[in-house]
Write an enzyme that holds these catalytic residues in place. Structure first.
Site, PDB file in Angstrom:
ATOM      1  N   HIS A 167      23.025 -30.656 -96.206  1.00 39.22           N
ATOM      2  CA  HIS A 167      24.075 -31.491 -97.151  1.00 39.22           C
ATOM      3  C   HIS A 167      24.025 -32.876 -96.700  1.00 39.22           C
ATOM      4  O   HIS A 167      24.584 -33.841 -97.209  1.00 39.22           O
ATOM      5  CB  HIS A 167      25.322 -30.890 -96.939  1.00 39.22           C
ATOM      6  CG  HIS A 167      25.536 -29.580 -97.743  1.00 39.22           C
ATOM      7  ND1 HIS A 167      26.180 -28.615 -97.038  1.00 39.22           N
ATOM      8  CD2 HIS A 167      25.177 -29.221 -98.985  1.00 39.22           C
ATOM      9  CE1 HIS A 167      26.110 -27.615 -98.145  1.00 39.22           C
ATOM     10  NE2 HIS A 167      25.895 -27.854 -99.062  1.00 39.22           N
ATOM     11  N   CYS A 182      18.495 -32.313 -97.082  1.00 43.98           N
ATOM     12  CA  CYS A 182      17.528 -31.979 -98.476  1.00 43.98           C
ATOM     13  C   CYS A 182      16.991 -33.181 -99.121  1.00 43.98           C
ATOM     14  O   CYS A 182      17.896 -33.932 -99.329  1.00 43.98           O
ATOM     15  CB  CYS A 182      18.107 -31.046 -99.271  1.00 43.98           C
ATOM     16  SG  CYS A 182      17.309 -30.789-100.934  1.00 43.98           S
ATOM     17  N   GLU A 204      28.564 -32.679 -98.700  1.00 46.04           N
ATOM     18  CA  GLU A 204      27.290 -33.716 -99.292  1.00 46.04           C
ATOM     19  C   GLU A 204      28.150 -34.893-100.014  1.00 46.04           C
ATOM     20  O   GLU A 204      27.550 -35.972 -99.854  1.00 46.04           O
ATOM     21  CB  GLU A 204      26.634 -32.944-100.284  1.00 46.04           C
ATOM     22  CG  GLU A 204      25.581 -33.762-101.031  1.00 46.04           C
ATOM     23  CD  GLU A 204      25.402 -33.038-102.546  1.00 46.04           C
ATOM     24  OE1 GLU A 204      25.109 -31.759-102.607  1.00 46.04           O
ATOM     25  OE2 GLU A 204      25.345 -33.932-103.537  1.00 46.04           O
TER      26      GLU A 204
HETATM   27  S1  SF4 Z   1      17.500 -27.918-103.223  1.00 46.91           S
HETATM   28 FE1  SF4 Z   1      19.384 -28.378-104.289  1.00 46.91          FE
HETATM   29  S2  SF4 Z   1      20.786 -26.838-103.896  1.00 46.91           S
HETATM   30 FE2  SF4 Z   1      19.163 -26.961-102.252  1.00 46.91          FE
HETATM   31  S3  SF4 Z   1      19.750 -28.008-100.802  1.00 46.91           S
HETATM   32 FE3  SF4 Z   1      18.552 -29.289-101.772  1.00 46.91          FE
HETATM   33  S4  SF4 Z   1      20.103 -30.371-103.425  1.00 46.91           S
HETATM   34 FE4  SF4 Z   1      21.081 -28.598-102.526  1.00 46.91          FE
END
Ligand code: SF4
Length: 289
Positions: free
Chosen positions: A72, A94, A124
């Protein structure tokens, strides 16, 4: 009774990447901490805890152990404090969240006030707010949209929490514009929705139209799992959100011929498999995609 599985569900690439990075990091270091839960799934957190990864909830709790930043992400002030403390940092943010953070900073630098569609308490969103350099407002629901604060400039940038649904983000933007048309000179909408979650939501919607009962598997704290349950309910099908297989009650299945199973982006494969196994045990049937 037939059990149908969503064509897309479970760990998204961002969560899988974060869990793999932390699993490898803790195996190499023996002991380390994660700043917040690795994923919103208690089973995965417990498995990693047994390998030596403890969870701390605030940067003030950091000692000398290496620190992992979760998928996040965090705001720049947290990164700065970690940098000052001198501990090793393993950053598993991510890349899609990083993109939101970069847009928040860029919009602020370009003179835009930012409106974020999302939960202000979500990690996040708090991180993204931290990256913005100008005025920011977070609005959790489209029905809470109203006139923007008087001190906001006329150039407005709009971002969304990555796990929101496409239809809700579109409705949010429409309401924001309608409520502020008289004072917005420029509206820049950045589509920060995550493709992994939007395609899971589409798969859930599709499946919900085929079945008469849906079981949504995932952590109670997982925003994207809760959104999948919302999508399923919005499709008009009876829906239960469970964290683990043993929460499924026999009575839920009464009178239902087709049961659908879907799972949030932070739900591990073993939790989904356990749900399917339990459903099969309650009403033996093959699971099909
Ligand atoms: S791929 Fe999408 S749902 Fe998964 S951690 Fe990244 S932003 Fe969040």
């Amino acid at each position: 009774m037939r059990i149908l599985l969503a064509t897309e569900m479970g760990f998204c690439f961002g969560v899988r990447r974060a869990v793999e990075m932390m699993t490898q990091a803790v195996a190499e270091r023996g002991q380390m901490v994660s700043l917040g839960s690795v994923v919103h799934n208690p089973q995965v957190v417990e498995e990693l805890r047994q390998q030596g990864l403890e969870t701390i909830n605030d940067v003030s709790q950091v000692d000398q152990q290496p620190v992992a930043i979760t998928a996040h992400g965090v705001g720049p002030e947290v990164l700065q404090r970690l940098g000052e403390s001198g501990v090793e940092v393993i950053d598993t943010t991510c890349p899609i969240v990083t993109r939101s953070q970069q847009w928040a900073r860029r919009l602020g630098e370009e003179g835009f006030a930012i409106v974020i569609f999302g939960d202000p308490a979500h990690k996040e969103v708090r991180g993204v707010v931290g990256w913005s350099t100008g005025k920011v407002l977070v609005i959790p629901r489209e029905d809470q949209v109203g006139p923007l604060p008087a001190e906001f400039p006329s150039r407005i940038g709009v971002l969304s929490q990555t796990t929101e649904t496409e239809s809700r983000f579109a409705a949010f933007v429409k309401k924001l514009l309608e409520a502020n048309m008289d004072r917005i000179s420029e509206l820049r909408i950045i589509n920060t929705l995550c493709h992994a979650t939007t395609s899971q939501q589409a798969a859930t919607m599709h499946l919900a139209q085929e079945v008469d009962l849906m079981i949504v598997v995932g952590g109670r704290d997982s925003a994207n799992t809760r959104h999948l349950a919302d999508v399923s309910r919005e499709a008009g099908v009876a829906t239960y959100h469970v964290e683990t297989a043993n929460q499924i009650e026999q009575a839920w299945l009464a009178g239902h011929d087709k049961v659908g199973v879907t799972a949030g982006a932070s739900t591990p494969d073993f939790a989904i498999a356990a749900v399917v196994e339990r459903l099969q045990a309650m009403a033996p049937a093959p699971a099909t995609r």
